[in-house]
Design an enzyme around this catalytic site. Structure first.
Site, PDB file in Angstrom:
ATOM      1  N   ARG A 138     -10.942   0.934  30.146  1.00 16.56           N
ATOM      2  CA  ARG A 138     -10.123   1.703  29.196  1.00 16.56           C
ATOM      3  C   ARG A 138      -9.921   3.120  29.702  1.00 16.56           C
ATOM      4  NH1 ARG A 138     -13.358   5.504  27.259  1.00 16.56           N
ATOM      5  NH2 ARG A 138     -15.532   5.074  26.746  1.00 16.56           N
ATOM      6  N   GLY A 139      -9.019   3.839  29.060  1.00 17.38           N
ATOM      7  CA  GLY A 139      -8.878   5.257  29.341  1.00 17.38           C
ATOM      8  C   GLY A 139      -9.950   6.045  28.607  1.00 17.38           C
ATOM      9  N   ILE A 142     -16.790   9.321  28.356  1.00 13.79           N
ATOM     10  CA  ILE A 142     -17.965   8.691  27.748  1.00 13.79           C
ATOM     11  C   ILE A 142     -17.965   8.897  26.235  1.00 13.79           C
ATOM     12  CG2 ILE A 142     -19.466  10.712  28.059  1.00 13.79           C
ATOM     13  CD1 ILE A 142     -21.752   8.693  28.673  1.00 13.79           C
ATOM     14  N   PHE A 144     -19.780   6.974  22.306  1.00 12.80           N
ATOM     15  CA  PHE A 144     -20.813   6.108  21.726  1.00 12.80           C
ATOM     16  C   PHE A 144     -20.189   5.134  20.743  1.00 12.80           C
ATOM     17  CE2 PHE A 144     -23.525   5.269  18.009  1.00 12.80           C
ATOM     18  CZ  PHE A 144     -24.579   4.594  18.624  1.00 12.80           C
ATOM     19  N   HIS A 145     -20.718   3.905  20.728  1.00 12.16           N
ATOM     20  CA  HIS A 145     -20.391   2.929  19.695  1.00 12.16           C
ATOM     21  C   HIS A 145     -21.697   2.432  19.098  1.00 12.16           C
ATOM     22  CE1 HIS A 145     -16.315   2.942  21.033  1.00 12.16           C
ATOM     23  NE2 HIS A 145     -16.582   2.348  22.186  1.00 12.16           N
ATOM     24  N   GLY A 208      -9.275   4.962  23.183  1.00 11.07           N
ATOM     25  CA  GLY A 208      -9.209   4.636  24.600  1.00 11.07           C
ATOM     26  C   GLY A 208      -8.586   3.262  24.737  1.00 11.07           C
ATOM     27  N   ALA A 221     -12.291   3.899  17.636  1.00  7.68           N
ATOM     28  CA  ALA A 221     -13.610   3.824  17.000  1.00  7.68           C
ATOM     29  C   ALA A 221     -13.671   4.918  15.944  1.00  7.68           C
ATOM     30  CB  ALA A 221     -14.715   4.004  18.030  1.00  7.68           C
ATOM     31  N   CYS A 237     -16.686  12.294  24.925  1.00  9.31           N
ATOM     32  CA  CYS A 237     -15.361  12.309  25.549  1.00  9.31           C
ATOM     33  C   CYS A 237     -15.218  13.411  26.591  1.00  9.31           C
ATOM     34  CB  CYS A 237     -14.258  12.413  24.501  1.00  9.31           C
ATOM     35  SG  CYS A 237     -14.297  11.046  23.317  1.00  9.31           S
TER      36      CYS A 237
END
Length: 300
Positions: A138-139, A142, A144-145, A208, A221, A237
């Site tokens: 993806r674009g 970094i 978090f999920h 992203g 997200a 990000c």
């Protein structure tokens, strides 16, 4: 694993009004852009396919990534096996556009521009937090999920929606902003800073995407009740001086601590917002395309 049922959300979605003749999601003053309004003609809107939505519950990121990759390959193979003159005929396809909704166990993910750039000791540090780390196609940077975060992976064939990639991404941003507006929260985009923001320094949703032969994957997200401690372990990000924030925290700041901002509460509102922004019907996936529903069910 059985896919979680959310048929009751269809009662809410059924109240979404028919798409207007021309849909303009937000004014340029709100979005900070004037070249991508998702406006389409009445004839184009009448041709838009119905999108099937499905909620998968909590799925490990790597499994969800493989599911997306296989679904994209299947859709690309199906669409481009047809003669070019027949590719717009939805009746010749088994697989439909899908809005895949889910949560992930704790995981940090990084975009394609950062493959191999994170030092091994930093990856070990993240693993020591009992958190996975995955580099994706993806674009973006970094992020978090984790639990309490509503993740959406729209799998659309953009030519069916008369949209360029840039306008598709804008549509996702508008969808998040529309969802936040339901809670009385003003959310905007900021030129030069991806995602959706509730202040110049606080991001409520990350975006992203990846597009291959007009078929989309990855997505957004939205922090609903996400524990913000995870974001403090990284520079979200890659933006110094910026932080993440959740709907739960925002409602507390607005003096409404008892407002339900759980994923279960936000999900139908987001589906309704998605339908409004993209100007199409959104219905349970098993009703729209049993073949797509079965394919996803077998993968997860």
């Amino acid at each position: 694993m059985a896919i979680a049922s959310i048929r009751n959300f269809g009662q809410i979605l059924s109240r979404v009004p028919s798409p207007p003749t021309t849909y303009r999601a937000f004014s340029a003053a709100t979005t900070g852009t004037s070249d991508c309004t998702l406006s389409r003609t009445a004839e184009q809107l009448s041709q838009l396919p119905t999108i099937g939505y499905v909620y998968l519950g909590e799925i490990p990121y790597r499994k969800a990534l493989e599911m997306q990759n296989q679904l994209c390959r299947r859709r690309i193979d199906e669409i481009y096996a047809l003669p070019q003159a027949d590719r717009a005929d939805l009746n010749l396809r088994q697989f439909s556009d899908t809005l895949i909704l889910l949560q992930h166990p704790p995981v940090y993910t990084n975009g394609r521009r950062n493959h191999g750039k994170l030092q091994p000791d930093e990856i070990e540090r993240l693993h020591a937090l009992d958190c996975d780390y995955v580099e994706t196609n993806r674009g973006g940077e970094i992020t978090f999920h984790g639990p309490g975060q509503l993740v959406g992976y729209p799998n659309l064939y953009l030519k069916d929606h008369f949209l360029a990639t840039k306008c598709f991404v804008k549509g996702l941003e508008y969808t998040i902003a529309e969802t936040c507006a339901h809670f009385g929260i003003e959310a905007k985009t900021i030129p030069g800073f991806p995602g959706v923001w509730t202040s110049p320094t606080q991001k409520v949703a990350a975006l992203g995407t990846h597009v291959q032969r007009y078929v989309t994957s990855h997505g957004f997200a939205l922090n609903c009740t996400t524990d913000m401690k995870w974001f403090r372990e990284i520079i979200p990000c890659g933006l110094e001086g910026k932080t993440a924030i959740s709907l739960q925290t925002l409602m507390e700041q607005h003096g409404k601590p008892n407002c339900d901002t759980s994923v279960d509460a936000v999900l139908p509102i987001l589906c309704q917002s998605f339908a409004k922004v993209f100007g199409c019907n959104v219905k349970p996936l098993e009703d729209v395309s049993p073949a797509t529903f079965k394919f996803i069910q077998e993968l997860v």
